[in-house]
Design a protein around this motif. Structure first.
Motif, short mmCIF file in Angstrom:
data_model
loop_
_atom_site.label_atom_id
_atom_site.label_comp_id
_atom_site.label_asym_id
_atom_site.label_seq_id
_atom_site.Cartn_x
_atom_site.Cartn_y
_atom_site.Cartn_z
N SER A 43 0.83 -1.21 0.00
CA SER A 43 0.00 0.00 0.00
C SER A 43 0.86 1.25 0.00
O SER A 43 0.35 2.36 -0.19
CB SER A 43 -0.91 0.01 1.23
OG SER A 43 -1.71 -1.14 1.27
N TYR A 44 2.14 1.09 0.22
CA TYR A 44 3.06 2.21 0.29
C TYR A 44 4.06 2.10 -0.85
O TYR A 44 4.07 1.13 -1.60
CB TYR A 44 3.83 2.17 1.62
CG TYR A 44 2.97 2.12 2.85
CD1 TYR A 44 2.49 0.92 3.35
CD2 TYR A 44 2.63 3.29 3.52
CE1 TYR A 44 1.70 0.87 4.48
CE2 TYR A 44 1.84 3.25 4.66
CZ TYR A 44 1.37 2.05 5.13
OH TYR A 44 0.60 2.00 6.25
N SER A 45 4.89 3.11 -0.98
CA SER A 45 6.00 3.01 -1.91
C SER A 45 7.00 2.06 -1.29
O SER A 45 7.61 2.35 -0.26
CB SER A 45 6.64 4.38 -2.14
OG SER A 45 7.73 4.27 -3.03
N PRO A 46 7.20 0.89 -1.88
CA PRO A 46 7.94 -0.16 -1.16
C PRO A 46 9.45 -0.01 -1.25
O PRO A 46 9.99 0.58 -2.18
CB PRO A 46 7.50 -1.43 -1.88
CG PRO A 46 7.28 -0.98 -3.29
CD PRO A 46 6.74 0.42 -3.19
N SER A 47 10.12 -0.58 -0.28
CA SER A 47 11.54 -0.88 -0.37
C SER A 47 11.63 -2.38 -0.59
O SER A 47 10.99 -3.16 0.13
CB SER A 47 12.27 -0.48 0.90
OG SER A 47 12.28 0.92 1.06
N LEU A 48 12.41 -2.78 -1.57
CA LEU A 48 12.49 -4.18 -1.96
C LEU A 48 13.93 -4.65 -1.95
O LEU A 48 14.85 -3.88 -2.26
CB LEU A 48 11.89 -4.38 -3.35
CG LEU A 48 10.39 -4.13 -3.46
CD1 LEU A 48 9.99 -3.83 -4.90
CD2 LEU A 48 9.62 -5.33 -2.94
N PHE A 49 14.12 -5.91 -1.63
CA PHE A 49 15.45 -6.47 -1.47
C PHE A 49 15.49 -7.88 -2.05
O PHE A 49 14.47 -8.58 -2.11
CB PHE A 49 15.84 -6.56 0.01
CG PHE A 49 15.61 -5.31 0.80
CD1 PHE A 49 14.35 -5.02 1.32
CD2 PHE A 49 16.65 -4.43 1.05
CE1 PHE A 49 14.13 -3.87 2.05
CE2 PHE A 49 16.43 -3.28 1.79
CZ PHE A 49 15.18 -3.00 2.29
N TRP A 50 16.68 -8.29 -2.44
CA TRP A 50 16.97 -9.70 -2.72
C TRP A 50 18.14 -10.11 -1.83
O TRP A 50 19.15 -9.42 -1.76
CB TRP A 50 17.35 -9.92 -4.18
CG TRP A 50 16.19 -10.08 -5.11
CD1 TRP A 50 15.63 -9.13 -5.90
CD2 TRP A 50 15.44 -11.29 -5.34
NE1 TRP A 50 14.59 -9.67 -6.62
CE2 TRP A 50 14.45 -10.98 -6.30
CE3 TRP A 50 15.52 -12.59 -4.85
CZ2 TRP A 50 13.53 -11.94 -6.77
CZ3 TRP A 50 14.63 -13.53 -5.32
CH2 TRP A 50 13.64 -13.21 -6.27
N TYR A 51 17.92 -11.27 -1.16
CA TYR A 51 18.96 -11.86 -0.34
C TYR A 51 19.31 -13.24 -0.90
O TYR A 51 18.46 -13.93 -1.47
CB TYR A 51 18.49 -12.04 1.11
CG TYR A 51 18.49 -10.79 1.93
CD1 TYR A 51 17.42 -9.91 1.90
CD2 TYR A 51 19.57 -10.48 2.75
CE1 TYR A 51 17.42 -8.76 2.67
CE2 TYR A 51 19.58 -9.33 3.53
CZ TYR A 51 18.50 -8.47 3.48
OH TYR A 51 18.51 -7.34 4.24
N VAL A 52 20.55 -13.66 -0.66
CA VAL A 52 20.99 -14.99 -1.04
C VAL A 52 21.46 -15.73 0.21
O VAL A 52 22.04 -15.13 1.12
CB VAL A 52 22.12 -14.93 -2.10
CG1 VAL A 52 23.35 -14.21 -1.57
CG2 VAL A 52 22.50 -16.34 -2.57
N GLN A 53 21.17 -17.03 0.25
CA GLN A 53 21.59 -17.86 1.37
C GLN A 53 22.22 -19.13 0.84
O GLN A 53 21.53 -19.94 0.20
CB GLN A 53 20.41 -18.19 2.28
CG GLN A 53 20.80 -18.98 3.51
CD GLN A 53 19.62 -19.36 4.37
OE1 GLN A 53 18.51 -19.55 3.88
NE2 GLN A 53 19.83 -19.46 5.67
N HIS A 54 23.49 -19.32 1.14
CA HIS A 54 24.13 -20.59 0.83
C HIS A 54 23.90 -21.55 1.98
O HIS A 54 23.61 -21.12 3.11
CB HIS A 54 25.62 -20.37 0.56
CG HIS A 54 25.87 -19.66 -0.72
ND1 HIS A 54 25.96 -18.29 -0.83
CD2 HIS A 54 26.03 -20.13 -1.99
CE1 HIS A 54 26.16 -17.95 -2.08
NE2 HIS A 54 26.22 -19.04 -2.81
N PRO A 55 23.99 -22.85 1.75
CA PRO A 55 23.64 -23.85 2.77
C PRO A 55 24.30 -23.59 4.12
O PRO A 55 25.51 -23.36 4.19
CB PRO A 55 24.10 -25.15 2.15
CG PRO A 55 24.00 -24.92 0.68
CD PRO A 55 24.39 -23.48 0.48
N ASN A 56 23.47 -23.59 5.16
CA ASN A 56 23.92 -23.41 6.54
C ASN A 56 24.66 -22.10 6.77
O ASN A 56 25.53 -22.02 7.64
CB ASN A 56 24.79 -24.59 6.97
CG ASN A 56 23.98 -25.86 7.12
OD1 ASN A 56 22.93 -25.86 7.75
ND2 ASN A 56 24.45 -26.92 6.49
#
Lengths: 113, 116
Positions: free
Chosen positions: B28-41
């Motif tokens: 509903s707002y002007s969003p902040s968006l992100f991409w994160y990466v996760q390697h195993p453990n």
């Protein structure tokens, strides 16, 4: 620069035993702090967050509790672990506004046996 | 309320071919968006973020994402996949309705497999 430390890296605990996971942040003051859990093959679930010393908000009812005894210290605890508490626990911080995103700790793999 | 949907739970590509991980958001707002990466453990590492500046955002390791308001999308791309890109990827939107709590809302994740 800011750093976040989380320990231990791995933990194997019997059912019914207590739990204490610790997270500390360095190089900043008055951070927002968060505890997430990631069950196997699933996304992240926010457990607790804190916007200041002694201020804890719980997102979901559960067997866990959190405390923030100092500005940059966040502790996740349980009095009696359940099998369902197994998972990967992540601590994170941000300066207090969502647009900055989070910086995550390296995580704790908890296995309850 | 804000939400984010990752359209693919699993993506498989060959090394050297393009990567596309899809994400749609609701805000509903002007969003902040992100991409994160996760390697195993491992913990999650920030790849890139959009905070209402340029709509094409460049991140680390050759990844980029384009914010498309008309499509409510924030897809992650990379021209050529590397074996080290194999990991779990999370699309994330900030919960702007939560005042100063800074809470983020995570998608369910996309597992990227890179085949030799």
């Amino acid at each position: 620069s800011q750093t976040i430390h989380q320990w231990p890296a791995t933990l194997v605990q019997p059912v019914g035993s207590p739990l204490s996971l610790e997270c500390t942040v360095e190089g900043t003051s008055n951070p927002n702090l968060y505890w997430y859990r990631q069950a196997a093959g699933r996304g992240l679930q926010l457990l607790f967050y804190s916007v200041g010393i002694g201020q804890i908000s719980s997102e979901v009812p559960q067997n866990l509790s959190a405390s923030r005894p100092q500005d940059r210290q966040f502790i996740l605890s349980s009095k009696k672990l359940l099998l369902s508490d197994s998972g990967f626990y992540l601590c994170a911080w941000n300066p207090g506004r969502g647009l900055y995103g989070y910086t995550f700790g390296s995580g704790t793999r908890l296995t309850v046996v | 309320a804000q939400s984010v949907t990752q359209l693919d739970s699993h993506v498989s590509v060959s090394e050297g071919t393009p990567v596309l991980l899809r994400c749609n958001y609701s805000s509903s707002y002007s969003p902040s968006l992100f991409w994160y990466v996760q390697h195993p453990n491992k913990g999650l590492q920030l790849l890139l973020k959009y905070t209402s500046a340029a709509t094409l955002v460049k991140g680390i390791n050759g990844f980029e994402a384009e914010f498309k308001k008309s499509e409510t999308s924030f897809h992650l791309t990379k021209p050529s996949a590397h074996m080290s890109d194999a990991a779990e990827y999370f699309c994330v939107v900030s919960d702007q309705g939560s005042s100063n709590t800074g809470k983020l809302i995570f998608g369910q994740g996309t597992t990227l497999q890179v085949k030799p």
